[in-house]
Design an enzyme around this catalytic site. Sequence first.
Site, PDB file in Angstrom:
ATOM      1  N   ALA A 235       0.834  -1.203   0.000  1.00 11.18           N
ATOM      2  CA  ALA A 235       0.000   0.000   0.000  1.00 11.18           C
ATOM      3  C   ALA A 235       0.869   1.253   0.000  1.00 11.18           C
ATOM      4  O   ALA A 235       2.100   1.194  -0.033  1.00 11.18           O
ATOM      5  CB  ALA A 235      -0.908  -0.002   1.231  1.00 11.18           C
TER       6      ALA A 235
ATOM      7  N   TYR B  91       4.378   2.341  -1.968  1.00  4.56           N
ATOM      8  CA  TYR B  91       5.686   1.685  -1.867  1.00  4.56           C
ATOM      9  C   TYR B  91       5.790   0.575  -2.909  1.00  4.56           C
ATOM     10  O   TYR B  91       4.922   0.430  -3.762  1.00  4.56           O
ATOM     11  CB  TYR B  91       5.912   1.219  -0.431  1.00  4.56           C
ATOM     12  CG  TYR B  91       5.972   2.395   0.527  1.00  4.56           C
ATOM     13  CD1 TYR B  91       6.992   3.341   0.434  1.00  4.56           C
ATOM     14  CD2 TYR B  91       4.982   2.596   1.483  1.00  4.56           C
ATOM     15  CE1 TYR B  91       7.036   4.445   1.274  1.00  4.56           C
ATOM     16  CE2 TYR B  91       5.018   3.704   2.336  1.00  4.56           C
ATOM     17  CZ  TYR B  91       6.043   4.622   2.217  1.00  4.56           C
ATOM     18  OH  TYR B  91       6.083   5.720   3.037  1.00  4.56           O
TER      19      TYR B  91
ATOM     20  N   GLY C  41      -7.865   7.441  10.018  1.00  7.57           N
ATOM     21  CA  GLY C  41      -8.483   8.541  10.721  1.00  7.57           C
ATOM     22  C   GLY C  41      -9.649   8.167  11.608  1.00  7.57           C
ATOM     23  O   GLY C  41     -10.444   9.037  11.987  1.00  7.57           O
TER      24      GLY C  41
ATOM     25  N   GLY D  72      -4.039   4.355  14.642  1.00  7.57           N
ATOM     26  CA  GLY D  72      -2.629   4.688  14.476  1.00  7.57           C
ATOM     27  C   GLY D  72      -2.200   5.868  15.324  1.00  7.57           C
ATOM     28  O   GLY D  72      -1.665   5.716  16.421  1.00  7.57           O
TER      29      GLY D  72
END
Length: 319
Positions: A151, A154, A267, A288
């Site tokens: 994802a 990369y 989020g 996160g």
Amino acid sequence: MNRSMADDNFIPTSAMADYYARRADTGLIITESLMISTTAQGYPNTPAIYSPEQVEGWKAVTEKVHRNGGKIFAQIWHTGRVSHPIYLNGEKPLAPSAVPLKGRVPRTADLQYETPRAMTSEEIKKIISDFTHAAANAKKAGFDGVEIHAANGYLLDQFLHWDTNRRTDEWGGTPENMSRILFEVIRKVKKEIGHVGVRLSPSAYLHLDHDERDIQVSDYVLKHLNEYGLAYVHTGMFEDNYQPHLNATVTQYIKRLYKGTVIACGGYSAETGGKALIDGDADLVAIGRPLIANPDYVIKVRQQLPLVSYDVEMLNQLF
């Protein structure tokens, strides 16, 4: 979420072990990204898992997490063109195609990204082998599973998007060919460790440009992932909002095509994450930035206590 806090040999420190152990009550920890080889680096002091010394360093992490009752997966990655010769002994970064990434290299004064080198077929096979070796090392280090990072623009994600994959050989040109490396990595990694997840960004929003044809690749990948007995598919978004070309949020789109466990990410708060679960948009929710800011996140949520607000400087702190 990498904090670039490993030592100069890319070995996790004792402070990093304490950092993860303090968050063991989350249930499942997915680590920051671990480099699979010396060609994988794109940021300073990111941890790795290709050497015996690095494996020993991660053993200290997994032991502390397990002692505190948690589970932990190693997220394994290669940055591809999101790198610079300063990290690669002067060599050009590897990529599906020689398409430069525009912009400044993070955590440097003024270095700009350079044009990467298109990988040969043999180099692609070597990367698949490096992912396999990293998974075997993760098992040795005591991880409960691995997450394949495909994802956020990369290397593996670069193969899945037309902007960065302009190949005409067996690794490009069609959804089947563009996703070949990902499925080869999954097949090989699953032979080394039992529990395997995959992180995906069907919406091209970071480190590459959107192409209308990308959805054909995403559709193909998600449908065929149902054949692999994965632990989960994990949304690779910073903000999991509505995407017009998907007619859904990224997680809702993934859930539409992939029938296994889906982790929403991007989020979410405890409240919005709970709603996503109730609505059936996801099976699990990843937290996160709030968890970086609040080692006691689970306790605070349960007791409805105020959370410390996240600040980017917290990435440089281990607490």
